[in-house]
Design a protein around this motif. Structure first.
Motif, PDB file in Angstrom:
ATOM      1  N   VAL A 225     -61.222  69.801  51.390  1.00  0.00           N
ATOM      2  CA  VAL A 225     -61.632  70.536  52.595  1.00  0.00           C
ATOM      3  C   VAL A 225     -61.724  72.039  52.320  1.00  0.00           C
TER       4      VAL A 225
ATOM      5  N   ILE B 196     -50.139  76.764  54.964  1.00  0.00           N
ATOM      6  CA  ILE B 196     -50.394  75.349  54.696  1.00  0.00           C
ATOM      7  C   ILE B 196     -50.583  75.155  53.189  1.00  0.00           C
ATOM      8  N   PRO B 197     -49.704  74.379  52.544  1.00  0.00           N
ATOM      9  CA  PRO B 197     -49.800  74.251  51.088  1.00  0.00           C
ATOM     10  C   PRO B 197     -51.004  73.421  50.643  1.00  0.00           C
TER      11      PRO B 197
ATOM     12  N   CYS C 229     -52.338  70.723  47.848  1.00  0.00           N
ATOM     13  CA  CYS C 229     -51.714  69.784  46.920  1.00  0.00           C
ATOM     14  C   CYS C 229     -51.822  70.370  45.516  1.00  0.00           C
ATOM     15  N   PRO C 230     -50.690  70.541  44.817  1.00  0.00           N
ATOM     16  CA  PRO C 230     -50.727  71.170  43.485  1.00  0.00           C
ATOM     17  C   PRO C 230     -51.550  70.353  42.494  1.00  0.00           C
TER      18      PRO C 230
ATOM     19  N   TYR D 125     -53.743  77.265  51.884  1.00  0.00           N
ATOM     20  CA  TYR D 125     -55.095  77.350  52.443  1.00  0.00           C
ATOM     21  C   TYR D 125     -55.423  78.779  52.868  1.00  0.00           C
TER      22      TYR D 125
ATOM     23  N   ILE E  21     -59.905  72.667  60.871  1.00  0.00           N
ATOM     24  CA  ILE E  21     -58.600  72.086  60.531  1.00  0.00           C
ATOM     25  C   ILE E  21     -57.548  72.392  61.604  1.00  0.00           C
TER      26      ILE E  21
END
Lengths: 289, 289
Positions: A57, A161-162, A164-165, A174, A204
Protein backbone atom coordinates in the motif's frame (compact mmCIF):
# COMPACT_ATOMS: atom_id res chain seq x y z
CA UNK A 1 6.36 25.66 -17.82
CA UNK A 2 2.70 26.34 -18.44
CA UNK A 3 0.31 23.55 -17.46
CA UNK A 4 -1.09 23.36 -21.01
CA UNK A 5 2.39 22.51 -22.33
CA UNK A 6 2.72 19.56 -19.97
CA UNK A 7 0.04 17.41 -21.52
CA UNK A 8 1.91 14.07 -21.70
CA UNK A 9 4.26 12.14 -19.45
CA UNK A 10 7.19 12.49 -21.83
CA UNK A 11 6.61 16.26 -22.22
CA UNK A 12 6.89 16.67 -18.43
CA UNK A 13 10.02 14.45 -18.30
CA UNK A 14 11.70 16.45 -21.06
CA UNK A 15 10.78 19.74 -19.37
CA UNK A 16 12.32 18.53 -16.10
CA UNK A 17 15.36 17.25 -18.02
CA UNK A 18 16.07 20.57 -19.77
CA UNK A 19 15.36 22.63 -16.64
CA UNK A 20 12.16 24.29 -17.85
CA UNK A 21 10.24 22.54 -15.05
CA UNK A 22 11.52 22.55 -11.47
CA UNK A 23 8.29 22.74 -9.44
CA UNK A 24 5.78 20.19 -8.14
CA UNK A 25 4.06 17.95 -10.66
CA UNK A 26 0.57 17.74 -9.14
CA UNK A 27 -1.98 18.41 -11.87
CA UNK A 28 0.50 18.11 -14.75
CA UNK A 29 -0.30 15.74 -17.66
CA UNK A 30 -3.62 14.63 -16.21
CA UNK A 31 -4.22 10.85 -16.28
CA UNK A 32 -0.52 10.03 -16.88
CA UNK A 33 0.99 7.99 -14.08
CA UNK A 34 3.35 9.85 -11.74
CA UNK A 35 6.03 7.93 -9.87
CA UNK A 36 8.03 8.24 -6.68
CA UNK A 37 11.74 7.51 -7.05
CA UNK A 38 14.21 5.75 -4.79
CA UNK A 39 17.76 4.91 -5.93
CA UNK A 40 19.75 2.41 -3.84
CA UNK A 41 23.19 0.81 -3.82
CA UNK A 42 22.68 -2.60 -5.49
CA UNK A 43 23.33 -4.59 -2.31
CA UNK A 44 20.03 -3.32 -0.90
CA UNK A 45 17.94 -4.12 -4.00
CA UNK A 46 16.71 -7.59 -2.89
CA UNK A 47 15.67 -6.35 0.54
CA UNK A 48 13.92 -3.37 -1.02
CA UNK A 49 11.87 -5.55 -3.40
CA UNK A 50 10.81 -7.59 -0.37
CA UNK A 51 9.93 -4.39 1.55
CA UNK A 52 7.61 -3.44 -1.33
CA UNK A 53 6.09 -6.94 -1.54
CA UNK A 54 5.35 -6.90 2.19
CA UNK A 55 4.05 -3.31 2.21
CA UNK A 56 2.28 -2.84 -1.13
CA UNK A 57 0.00 0.00 0.00
CA UNK A 58 2.70 2.59 0.79
CA UNK A 59 5.26 0.97 -1.57
CA UNK A 60 3.53 -0.20 -4.80
CA UNK A 61 6.50 -1.14 -7.01
CA UNK A 62 5.93 -0.16 -10.67
CA UNK A 63 9.38 -0.66 -12.22
CA UNK A 64 13.12 -0.75 -11.57
CA UNK A 65 16.36 -0.28 -13.51
CA UNK A 66 16.63 -2.88 -16.29
CA UNK A 67 20.12 -3.71 -14.98
CA UNK A 68 22.28 -2.50 -12.10
CA UNK A 69 23.44 0.96 -13.15
CA UNK A 70 20.70 1.54 -15.77
CA UNK A 71 19.22 5.03 -15.63
CA UNK A 72 17.64 4.95 -19.10
CA UNK A 73 15.86 1.58 -19.32
CA UNK A 74 13.34 -0.08 -17.05
CA UNK A 75 12.07 -3.50 -16.00
CA UNK A 76 8.29 -3.39 -15.44
CA UNK A 77 6.31 -4.86 -12.57
CA UNK A 78 2.97 -3.91 -14.13
CA UNK A 79 1.18 -6.96 -15.56
CA UNK A 80 1.27 -6.98 -19.36
CA UNK A 81 3.36 -3.81 -19.76
CA UNK A 82 7.01 -3.94 -20.80
CA UNK A 83 9.54 -1.47 -19.44
CA UNK A 84 9.70 0.63 -22.61
CA UNK A 85 5.93 1.11 -22.47
CA UNK A 86 6.30 2.56 -18.96
CA UNK A 87 8.71 5.23 -20.20
CA UNK A 88 10.38 4.99 -23.61
CA UNK A 89 12.69 8.01 -23.32
CA UNK A 90 13.76 8.36 -19.70
CA UNK A 91 16.79 9.59 -17.79
CA UNK A 92 16.28 8.85 -14.10
CA UNK A 93 19.10 11.31 -13.26
CA UNK A 94 17.31 14.32 -14.77
CA UNK A 95 13.60 13.62 -15.24
CA UNK A 96 12.27 14.50 -11.78
CA UNK A 97 12.04 18.29 -11.26
CA UNK A 98 13.85 18.05 -7.88
CA UNK A 99 15.83 15.41 -5.96
CA UNK A 100 17.04 14.52 -2.45
CA UNK A 101 20.43 12.98 -1.55
CA UNK A 102 21.00 10.77 1.52
CA UNK A 103 24.41 9.76 2.81
CA UNK A 104 24.64 6.89 5.32
CA UNK A 105 20.98 7.32 6.21
CA UNK A 106 21.04 11.11 6.66
CA UNK A 107 19.57 13.72 4.28
CA UNK A 108 22.56 15.72 3.04
CA UNK A 109 21.26 17.60 -0.01
CA UNK A 110 17.71 18.77 -0.67
CA UNK A 111 15.80 19.82 -3.79
CA UNK A 112 18.65 19.72 -6.34
CA UNK A 113 17.56 19.65 -10.00
CA UNK A 114 19.51 16.55 -11.11
CA UNK A 115 21.55 13.66 -9.68
CA UNK A 116 23.98 13.17 -12.59
CA UNK A 117 27.05 13.57 -10.38
CA UNK A 118 25.71 11.31 -7.58
CA UNK A 119 24.59 8.40 -9.81
CA UNK A 120 27.04 5.48 -10.03
CA UNK A 121 27.21 2.21 -11.96
CA UNK A 122 26.24 0.41 -8.73
CA UNK A 123 22.90 2.22 -8.33
CA UNK A 124 19.47 0.66 -8.91
CA UNK A 125 16.44 2.93 -9.39
CA UNK A 126 12.93 1.94 -8.23
CA UNK A 127 9.72 3.66 -9.32
CA UNK A 128 6.80 3.56 -6.87
CA UNK A 129 3.16 4.46 -7.56
CA UNK A 130 1.89 7.90 -6.53
CA UNK A 131 -1.53 8.96 -5.27
CA UNK A 132 -1.61 11.84 -7.79
CA UNK A 133 -2.79 9.10 -10.16
CA UNK A 134 -6.25 8.95 -8.64
CA UNK A 135 -6.68 12.71 -8.28
CA UNK A 136 -7.99 12.97 -11.86
CA UNK A 137 -10.65 10.39 -11.00
CA UNK A 138 -11.63 12.38 -7.89
CA UNK A 139 -11.82 15.61 -9.94
CA UNK A 140 -13.89 13.88 -12.63
CA UNK A 141 -16.36 12.78 -9.95
CA UNK A 142 -16.76 16.28 -8.52
CA UNK A 143 -14.52 15.63 -5.49
CA UNK A 144 -11.32 17.57 -6.35
CA UNK A 145 -8.61 17.30 -3.68
CA UNK A 146 -8.31 20.60 -1.81
CA UNK A 147 -4.61 21.16 -2.69
CA UNK A 148 -5.30 20.84 -6.44
CA UNK A 149 -8.00 23.53 -6.19
CA UNK A 150 -5.63 25.80 -4.25
CA UNK A 151 -2.60 25.09 -6.47
CA UNK A 152 -0.59 23.80 -3.53
CA UNK A 153 1.48 20.66 -2.82
CA UNK A 154 -0.31 17.81 -1.04
CA UNK A 155 0.49 17.68 2.72
CA UNK A 156 2.45 14.59 3.83
CA UNK A 157 3.09 13.30 7.36
CA UNK A 158 5.21 10.81 9.23
CA UNK A 159 3.14 8.28 11.22
CA UNK A 160 3.77 5.71 13.95
CA UNK A 161 2.36 2.83 11.84
CA UNK A 162 5.20 0.32 11.35
CA UNK A 163 6.11 -1.15 7.96
CA UNK A 164 6.61 -4.91 7.95
CA UNK A 165 10.43 -5.21 8.15
CA UNK A 166 12.41 -6.71 5.27
CA UNK A 167 16.12 -7.49 5.72
CA UNK A 168 18.07 -4.25 6.15
CA UNK A 169 14.81 -2.29 6.28
CA UNK A 170 13.78 -2.30 9.95
CA UNK A 171 12.21 0.34 12.17
CA UNK A 172 10.38 2.05 9.29
CA UNK A 173 6.95 3.65 9.49
CA UNK A 174 4.30 4.72 6.96
CA UNK A 175 4.34 8.17 5.41
CA UNK A 176 0.84 9.33 4.40
CA UNK A 177 -0.62 12.00 2.15
CA UNK A 178 -3.78 13.84 3.25
CA UNK A 179 -6.78 15.33 1.47
CA UNK A 180 -9.62 16.84 3.54
CA UNK A 181 -13.17 15.81 2.67
CA UNK A 182 -16.67 16.18 4.02
CA UNK A 183 -17.43 13.23 6.27
CA UNK A 184 -20.51 12.50 4.16
CA UNK A 185 -18.29 12.08 1.04
CA UNK A 186 -15.81 9.60 2.56
CA UNK A 187 -17.49 6.42 1.31
CA UNK A 188 -17.58 7.85 -2.25
CA UNK A 189 -13.91 8.87 -1.95
CA UNK A 190 -13.07 5.33 -0.77
CA UNK A 191 -15.00 3.79 -3.67
CA UNK A 192 -13.38 6.05 -6.30
CA UNK A 193 -9.80 5.45 -5.16
CA UNK A 194 -10.15 1.73 -4.26
CA UNK A 195 -9.44 0.38 -7.80
CA UNK A 196 -6.07 2.22 -8.04
CA UNK A 197 -4.26 -0.70 -6.44
CA UNK A 198 -0.83 0.12 -7.92
CA UNK A 199 -1.06 3.73 -6.75
CA UNK A 200 -1.95 3.35 -3.03
CA UNK A 201 -5.65 2.51 -3.57
CA UNK A 202 -8.23 3.49 -0.96
CA UNK A 203 -7.41 5.55 2.17
CA UNK A 204 -5.77 3.85 5.15
CA UNK A 205 -7.41 6.12 7.76
CA UNK A 206 -9.83 9.04 8.04
CA UNK A 207 -11.34 11.40 10.58
CA UNK A 208 -9.77 13.05 13.62
CA UNK A 209 -9.73 9.76 15.53
CA UNK A 210 -7.97 8.19 12.53
CA UNK A 211 -5.41 11.01 12.61
CA UNK A 212 -4.64 10.39 16.28
CA UNK A 213 -4.29 6.63 15.61
CA UNK A 214 -1.60 7.46 13.04
CA UNK A 215 0.26 9.47 15.70
CA UNK A 216 -0.14 12.79 13.87
CA UNK A 217 -0.29 15.59 16.45
CA UNK A 218 -1.10 18.63 14.30
CA UNK A 219 -2.77 18.37 10.91
CA UNK A 220 -1.66 21.91 10.06
CA UNK A 221 2.05 21.04 10.42
CA UNK A 222 2.83 18.50 7.68
CA UNK A 223 6.34 17.03 7.44
CA UNK A 224 6.42 17.62 3.67
CA UNK A 225 4.28 19.62 1.24
CA UNK A 226 2.05 22.58 2.08
CA UNK A 227 -0.07 23.07 5.17
CA UNK A 228 -3.67 22.17 4.34
CA UNK A 229 -6.21 24.95 3.97
CA UNK A 230 -9.98 24.76 4.03
CA UNK A 231 -12.36 26.10 1.40
CA UNK A 232 -12.49 29.58 2.95
CA UNK A 233 -8.71 29.71 3.44
CA UNK A 234 -8.86 28.71 7.11
CA UNK A 235 -6.68 25.95 8.63
CA UNK A 236 -8.32 22.58 9.22
CA UNK A 237 -10.02 22.46 12.62
CA UNK A 238 -10.08 19.27 14.70
CA UNK A 239 -13.32 20.38 16.39
CA UNK A 240 -15.06 20.38 12.99
CA UNK A 241 -16.62 16.97 12.39
CA UNK A 242 -18.04 17.92 8.99
CA UNK A 243 -14.70 18.34 7.18
CA UNK A 244 -12.10 15.77 8.23
CA UNK A 245 -8.68 14.59 7.06
CA UNK A 246 -8.45 11.49 4.83
CA UNK A 247 -5.09 9.69 4.65
CA UNK A 248 -3.52 7.56 1.91
CA UNK A 249 -0.28 5.57 1.80
CA UNK A 250 2.48 7.75 0.32
CA UNK A 251 5.48 6.91 -1.88
CA UNK A 252 7.76 9.07 0.26
CA UNK A 253 7.69 6.09 2.65
CA UNK A 254 10.79 4.42 1.08
CA UNK A 255 12.90 7.55 1.65
CA UNK A 256 11.86 7.60 5.30
CA UNK A 257 12.67 3.86 5.47
CA UNK A 258 16.19 4.54 4.15
CA UNK A 259 16.77 7.01 6.98
CA UNK A 260 15.22 4.81 9.69
CA UNK A 261 17.33 1.84 8.54
CA UNK A 262 20.48 3.98 8.38
CA UNK A 263 21.45 2.53 4.97
CA UNK A 264 25.13 2.88 4.17
CA UNK A 265 26.31 4.70 1.05
CA UNK A 266 24.58 7.15 -1.25
CA UNK A 267 20.79 6.92 -1.64
CA UNK A 268 18.88 9.20 -3.99
CA UNK A 269 15.18 10.08 -4.26
CA UNK A 270 12.77 12.60 -5.78
CA UNK A 271 11.87 15.66 -3.70
CA UNK A 272 8.39 15.05 -2.24
CA UNK A 273 5.76 16.28 -4.74
CA UNK A 274 8.32 16.47 -7.57
CA UNK A 275 7.55 13.22 -9.37
CA UNK A 276 8.78 11.42 -12.48
CA UNK A 277 6.00 11.24 -15.08
CA UNK A 278 5.49 8.02 -17.07
CA UNK A 279 4.05 7.14 -20.49
CA UNK A 280 1.52 4.79 -18.88
CA UNK A 281 -1.93 6.19 -18.22
CA UNK A 282 -4.04 5.60 -15.13
CA UNK A 283 -6.49 3.39 -17.02
CA UNK A 284 -3.61 1.03 -17.96
CA UNK A 285 -3.12 0.09 -14.32
CA UNK A 286 -6.70 0.57 -13.10
CA UNK A 287 -7.38 -2.89 -11.70
CA UNK A 288 -9.12 -4.41 -8.76
CA UNK A 289 -8.80 -7.91 -7.32
CA UNK B 1 -4.07 -39.78 16.23
CA UNK B 2 -0.41 -40.58 16.73
CA UNK B 3 2.02 -38.13 15.16
CA UNK B 4 3.66 -40.88 13.12
CA UNK B 5 0.34 -41.62 11.39
CA UNK B 6 -0.04 -38.02 10.24
CA UNK B 7 2.84 -37.97 7.80
CA UNK B 8 1.13 -36.31 4.81
CA UNK B 9 -1.29 -33.46 4.31
CA UNK B 10 -4.05 -35.71 3.03
CA UNK B 11 -3.61 -38.14 5.95
CA UNK B 12 -4.19 -35.27 8.40
CA UNK B 13 -7.20 -34.01 6.41
CA UNK B 14 -8.77 -37.48 6.37
CA UNK B 15 -8.10 -37.93 10.11
CA UNK B 16 -9.84 -34.61 10.83
CA UNK B 17 -12.67 -35.57 8.48
CA UNK B 18 -13.39 -38.92 10.16
CA UNK B 19 -13.00 -37.48 13.68
CA UNK B 20 -9.78 -39.31 14.60
CA UNK B 21 -8.00 -35.94 14.89
CA UNK B 22 -9.54 -33.05 16.81
CA UNK B 23 -6.48 -31.36 18.37
CA UNK B 24 -3.99 -28.76 17.20
CA UNK B 25 -1.98 -29.51 14.04
CA UNK B 26 1.39 -27.99 15.00
CA UNK B 27 4.11 -30.53 14.20
CA UNK B 28 1.86 -32.82 12.14
CA UNK B 29 2.95 -33.86 8.61
CA UNK B 30 6.22 -31.90 8.77
CA UNK B 31 6.98 -29.80 5.66
CA UNK B 32 3.37 -29.97 4.38
CA UNK B 33 1.72 -26.56 4.15
CA UNK B 34 -0.88 -25.79 6.82
CA UNK B 35 -3.61 -23.26 6.09
CA UNK B 36 -5.84 -20.89 8.00
CA UNK B 37 -9.48 -20.91 6.91
CA UNK B 38 -12.05 -18.16 6.56
CA UNK B 39 -15.46 -18.76 4.96
CA UNK B 40 -17.50 -15.70 3.94
CA UNK B 41 -20.86 -14.91 2.37
CA UNK B 42 -20.11 -14.34 -1.34
CA UNK B 43 -20.91 -10.61 -1.23
CA UNK B 44 -17.75 -10.04 0.85
CA UNK B 45 -15.42 -12.06 -1.40
CA UNK B 46 -14.14 -9.14 -3.54
CA UNK B 47 -13.40 -6.98 -0.51
CA UNK B 48 -11.65 -9.89 1.20
CA UNK B 49 -9.36 -10.53 -1.79
CA UNK B 50 -8.45 -6.85 -1.69
CA UNK B 51 -7.83 -7.03 2.10
CA UNK B 52 -5.35 -9.85 1.43
CA UNK B 53 -3.68 -7.98 -1.46
CA UNK B 54 -3.22 -4.91 0.74
CA UNK B 55 -2.07 -6.88 3.81
CA UNK B 56 -0.08 -9.83 2.44
CA UNK B 57 2.00 -10.42 5.58
CA UNK B 58 -0.85 -11.34 7.97
CA UNK B 59 -3.16 -12.45 5.10
CA UNK B 60 -1.16 -14.37 2.45
CA UNK B 61 -3.92 -15.78 0.21
CA UNK B 62 -3.13 -19.33 -0.99
CA UNK B 63 -6.42 -20.46 -2.55
CA UNK B 64 -10.19 -20.00 -2.53
CA UNK B 65 -13.30 -21.98 -3.47
CA UNK B 66 -13.28 -22.81 -7.21
CA UNK B 67 -16.81 -21.38 -7.40
CA UNK B 68 -19.23 -19.78 -4.95
CA UNK B 69 -20.43 -22.64 -2.78
CA UNK B 70 -17.53 -25.05 -3.58
CA UNK B 71 -16.21 -26.84 -0.52
CA UNK B 72 -14.37 -29.59 -2.41
CA UNK B 73 -12.45 -27.80 -5.18
CA UNK B 74 -10.05 -24.88 -5.08
CA UNK B 75 -8.71 -22.04 -7.21
CA UNK B 76 -5.00 -21.51 -6.52
CA UNK B 77 -3.17 -18.22 -5.97
CA UNK B 78 0.23 -19.93 -5.82
CA UNK B 79 2.23 -19.32 -9.00
CA UNK B 80 2.44 -22.43 -11.15
CA UNK B 81 0.25 -24.64 -8.93
CA UNK B 82 -3.30 -25.54 -9.90
CA UNK B 83 -6.04 -25.93 -7.29
CA UNK B 84 -6.05 -29.73 -7.36
CA UNK B 85 -2.31 -29.74 -6.60
CA UNK B 86 -2.98 -27.69 -3.47
CA UNK B 87 -5.41 -30.32 -2.15
CA UNK B 88 -6.80 -33.05 -4.39
CA UNK B 89 -9.24 -34.61 -1.92
CA UNK B 90 -10.59 -31.87 0.34
CA UNK B 91 -13.80 -31.11 2.19
CA UNK B 92 -13.55 -27.63 3.69
CA UNK B 93 -16.51 -28.43 5.99
CA UNK B 94 -14.75 -31.32 7.75
CA UNK B 95 -10.98 -31.17 7.18
CA UNK B 96 -9.95 -28.79 9.97
CA UNK B 97 -9.93 -30.49 13.39
CA UNK B 98 -11.97 -27.65 14.97
CA UNK B 99 -13.96 -24.64 13.72
CA UNK B 100 -15.40 -21.30 14.88
CA UNK B 101 -18.76 -19.81 13.87
CA UNK B 102 -19.48 -16.07 13.74
CA UNK B 103 -22.95 -14.56 13.37
CA UNK B 104 -23.24 -10.87 12.40
CA UNK B 105 -19.65 -10.26 13.53
CA UNK B 106 -19.92 -12.04 16.89
CA UNK B 107 -18.38 -15.39 17.83
CA UNK B 108 -21.36 -17.67 18.54
CA UNK B 109 -19.89 -21.19 18.49
CA UNK B 110 -16.36 -22.26 19.33
CA UNK B 111 -14.29 -25.37 18.59
CA UNK B 112 -16.94 -27.50 16.85
CA UNK B 113 -15.57 -30.41 14.81
CA UNK B 114 -17.31 -29.66 11.48
CA UNK B 115 -19.32 -26.93 9.76
CA UNK B 116 -21.50 -29.13 7.54
CA UNK B 117 -24.75 -27.66 8.89
CA UNK B 118 -23.52 -24.04 8.70
CA UNK B 119 -22.12 -24.16 5.14
CA UNK B 120 -24.44 -22.79 2.43
CA UNK B 121 -24.33 -22.54 -1.37
CA UNK B 122 -23.53 -18.83 -0.96
CA UNK B 123 -20.30 -19.39 1.01
CA UNK B 124 -16.78 -18.86 -0.34
CA UNK B 125 -13.81 -20.42 1.49
CA UNK B 126 -10.36 -18.78 1.58
CA UNK B 127 -7.14 -20.52 2.62
CA UNK B 128 -4.42 -18.33 4.15
CA UNK B 129 -0.77 -19.27 4.76
CA UNK B 130 0.29 -20.34 8.25
CA UNK B 131 3.55 -19.77 10.09
CA UNK B 132 3.73 -23.46 11.04
CA UNK B 133 5.18 -23.81 7.54
CA UNK B 134 8.54 -22.36 8.53
CA UNK B 135 8.79 -24.17 11.85
CA UNK B 136 10.35 -27.20 10.16
CA UNK B 137 13.04 -24.94 8.74
CA UNK B 138 13.71 -23.48 12.19
CA UNK B 139 13.91 -26.97 13.70
CA UNK B 140 16.26 -28.13 10.91
CA UNK B 141 18.54 -25.19 11.71
CA UNK B 142 18.69 -26.00 15.43
CA UNK B 143 16.28 -23.24 16.43
CA UNK B 144 13.08 -25.15 17.32
CA UNK B 145 10.17 -22.92 18.40
CA UNK B 146 9.60 -23.28 22.13
CA UNK B 147 5.97 -24.45 21.82
CA UNK B 148 6.95 -27.32 19.49
CA UNK B 149 9.51 -28.53 22.06
CA UNK B 150 6.91 -28.29 24.83
CA UNK B 151 4.09 -29.86 22.76
CA UNK B 152 1.91 -26.77 23.21
CA UNK B 153 -0.08 -24.51 20.88
CA UNK B 154 1.69 -21.35 19.68
CA UNK B 155 0.61 -18.23 21.63
CA UNK B 156 -1.31 -15.63 19.57
CA UNK B 157 -2.15 -12.03 20.44
CA UNK B 158 -4.31 -9.15 19.27
CA UNK B 159 -2.28 -6.01 18.48
CA UNK B 160 -3.01 -2.33 17.86
CA UNK B 161 -1.35 -2.37 14.39
CA UNK B 162 -4.04 -1.45 11.84
CA UNK B 163 -4.62 -3.43 8.67
CA UNK B 164 -4.98 -1.34 5.53
CA UNK B 165 -8.78 -1.16 5.12
CA UNK B 166 -10.49 -2.76 2.10
CA UNK B 167 -14.17 -2.08 1.45
CA UNK B 168 -16.28 -3.64 4.20
CA UNK B 169 -13.12 -4.52 6.13
CA UNK B 170 -12.38 -1.46 8.26
CA UNK B 171 -11.09 -1.06 11.80
CA UNK B 172 -9.11 -4.32 11.73
CA UNK B 173 -5.77 -4.94 13.40
CA UNK B 174 -2.98 -7.53 13.06
CA UNK B 175 -3.04 -10.75 15.02
CA UNK B 176 0.47 -12.11 15.67
CA UNK B 177 1.98 -15.44 16.71
CA UNK B 178 4.97 -15.45 19.08
CA UNK B 179 8.04 -17.63 19.53
CA UNK B 180 10.65 -16.69 22.15
CA UNK B 181 14.31 -16.66 21.07
CA UNK B 182 17.67 -15.62 22.38
CA UNK B 183 18.36 -12.06 21.28
CA UNK B 184 21.62 -13.28 19.74
CA UNK B 185 19.67 -15.68 17.46
CA UNK B 186 17.19 -13.13 16.09
CA UNK B 187 19.10 -12.28 12.89
CA UNK B 188 19.37 -16.02 12.09
CA UNK B 189 15.66 -16.50 12.81
CA UNK B 190 14.87 -13.55 10.52
CA UNK B 191 17.07 -14.99 7.75
CA UNK B 192 15.56 -18.50 8.00
CA UNK B 193 11.93 -17.35 7.88
CA UNK B 194 12.37 -14.49 5.36
CA UNK B 195 11.98 -16.67 2.21
CA UNK B 196 8.58 -18.04 3.32
CA UNK B 197 6.77 -15.14 1.68
CA UNK B 198 3.43 -16.97 1.27
CA UNK B 199 3.43 -18.05 4.92
CA UNK B 200 4.04 -14.71 6.75
CA UNK B 201 7.80 -14.54 6.04
CA UNK B 202 10.15 -12.86 8.51
CA UNK B 203 9.00 -11.49 11.91
CA UNK B 204 7.21 -8.13 12.06
CA UNK B 205 8.57 -7.20 15.52
CA UNK B 206 10.85 -8.54 18.26
CA UNK B 207 12.07 -7.73 21.76
CA UNK B 208 10.21 -6.22 24.72
CA UNK B 209 10.16 -2.80 23.09
CA UNK B 210 8.70 -4.43 19.97
CA UNK B 211 6.03 -6.08 22.14
CA UNK B 212 5.01 -2.74 23.63
CA UNK B 213 4.86 -1.17 20.14
CA UNK B 214 2.33 -3.85 19.18
CA UNK B 215 0.21 -2.87 22.19
CA UNK B 216 0.62 -6.25 23.92
CA UNK B 217 0.44 -5.70 27.68
CA UNK B 218 1.30 -9.16 29.05
CA UNK B 219 3.23 -11.75 27.04
CA UNK B 220 2.03 -14.50 29.40
CA UNK B 221 -1.65 -13.85 28.60
CA UNK B 222 -2.13 -14.70 24.92
CA UNK B 223 -5.54 -14.18 23.32
CA UNK B 224 -5.37 -17.65 21.67
CA UNK B 225 -3.13 -20.69 22.10
CA UNK B 226 -1.10 -21.59 25.18
CA UNK B 227 0.78 -19.23 27.48
CA UNK B 228 4.47 -19.26 26.53
CA UNK B 229 6.94 -21.02 28.80
CA UNK B 230 10.67 -20.70 28.99
CA UNK B 231 13.21 -23.52 28.77
CA UNK B 232 13.07 -24.22 32.51
CA UNK B 233 9.26 -24.07 32.61
CA UNK B 234 9.18 -20.48 33.88
CA UNK B 235 7.00 -17.79 32.28
CA UNK B 236 8.71 -15.32 29.96
CA UNK B 237 10.15 -12.38 31.90
CA UNK B 238 10.18 -8.87 30.47
CA UNK B 239 13.24 -7.96 32.56
CA UNK B 240 15.22 -10.70 30.78
CA UNK B 241 16.97 -9.18 27.76
CA UNK B 242 18.59 -12.48 26.73
CA UNK B 243 15.39 -14.34 25.80
CA UNK B 244 12.83 -12.11 24.09
CA UNK B 245 9.55 -12.54 22.20
CA UNK B 246 9.62 -12.63 18.39
CA UNK B 247 6.35 -11.88 16.56
CA UNK B 248 5.07 -13.00 13.15
CA UNK B 249 1.93 -12.08 11.21
CA UNK B 250 -0.80 -14.65 11.96
CA UNK B 251 -3.60 -16.07 9.80
CA UNK B 252 -6.11 -15.64 12.61
CA UNK B 253 -6.10 -11.97 11.51
CA UNK B 254 -9.01 -12.44 9.02
CA UNK B 255 -11.30 -13.83 11.77
CA UNK B 256 -10.50 -10.82 13.92
CA UNK B 257 -11.19 -8.60 10.88
CA UNK B 258 -14.62 -10.20 10.45
CA UNK B 259 -15.51 -9.29 14.02
CA UNK B 260 -14.07 -5.75 13.85
CA UNK B 261 -15.97 -5.10 10.61
CA UNK B 262 -19.18 -6.57 12.05
CA UNK B 263 -19.83 -8.58 8.87
CA UNK B 264 -23.48 -9.56 8.43
CA UNK B 265 -24.50 -13.21 8.09
CA UNK B 266 -22.69 -16.44 8.94
CA UNK B 267 -18.89 -16.48 8.80
CA UNK B 268 -16.89 -19.63 9.50
CA UNK B 269 -13.23 -20.19 10.36
CA UNK B 270 -10.83 -22.78 11.75
CA UNK B 271 -10.18 -22.76 15.50
CA UNK B 272 -6.79 -21.10 16.09
CA UNK B 273 -4.06 -23.76 15.88
CA UNK B 274 -6.40 -26.30 14.26
CA UNK B 275 -5.37 -25.89 10.61
CA UNK B 276 -6.30 -27.50 7.29
CA UNK B 277 -3.32 -29.43 5.89
CA UNK B 278 -2.53 -29.20 2.15
CA UNK B 279 -0.81 -31.46 -0.39
CA UNK B 280 1.69 -28.71 -1.22
CA UNK B 281 5.03 -28.82 0.55
CA UNK B 282 6.92 -25.87 1.95
CA UNK B 283 9.58 -26.10 -0.75
CA UNK B 284 6.87 -25.63 -3.43
CA UNK B 285 6.15 -22.13 -2.19
CA UNK B 286 9.60 -21.23 -0.85
CA UNK B 287 10.29 -18.11 -2.87
CA UNK B 288 11.93 -14.76 -2.34
CA UNK B 289 11.61 -11.63 -4.43
Amino acid sequence: MAKEEASTGVAVRLAARDGTLNGVTSGLAPSYLQANLIVLPSRYATDFRLLCARNPVPCPLLAESAQIGSYDSLKSYIDGLKGDRIASDIDIRHDAPRYMVYQDGRLTTSHITNIASQWTEDHVAFLIGCSYSFETALIDDGLPPRHTVMGRNVPMYRTNIPLCPAGAFTGSTYVVSMRPYKRSDIERVRDITRPFVTTHGEPIAWGWHGMRNLGIADINSPDWGDAPVELDGQPLDSTNEDVVPVFWGCGVTPQEAVMKAGLKGTVLGHAPGHMILLDVKDEDVFTIA
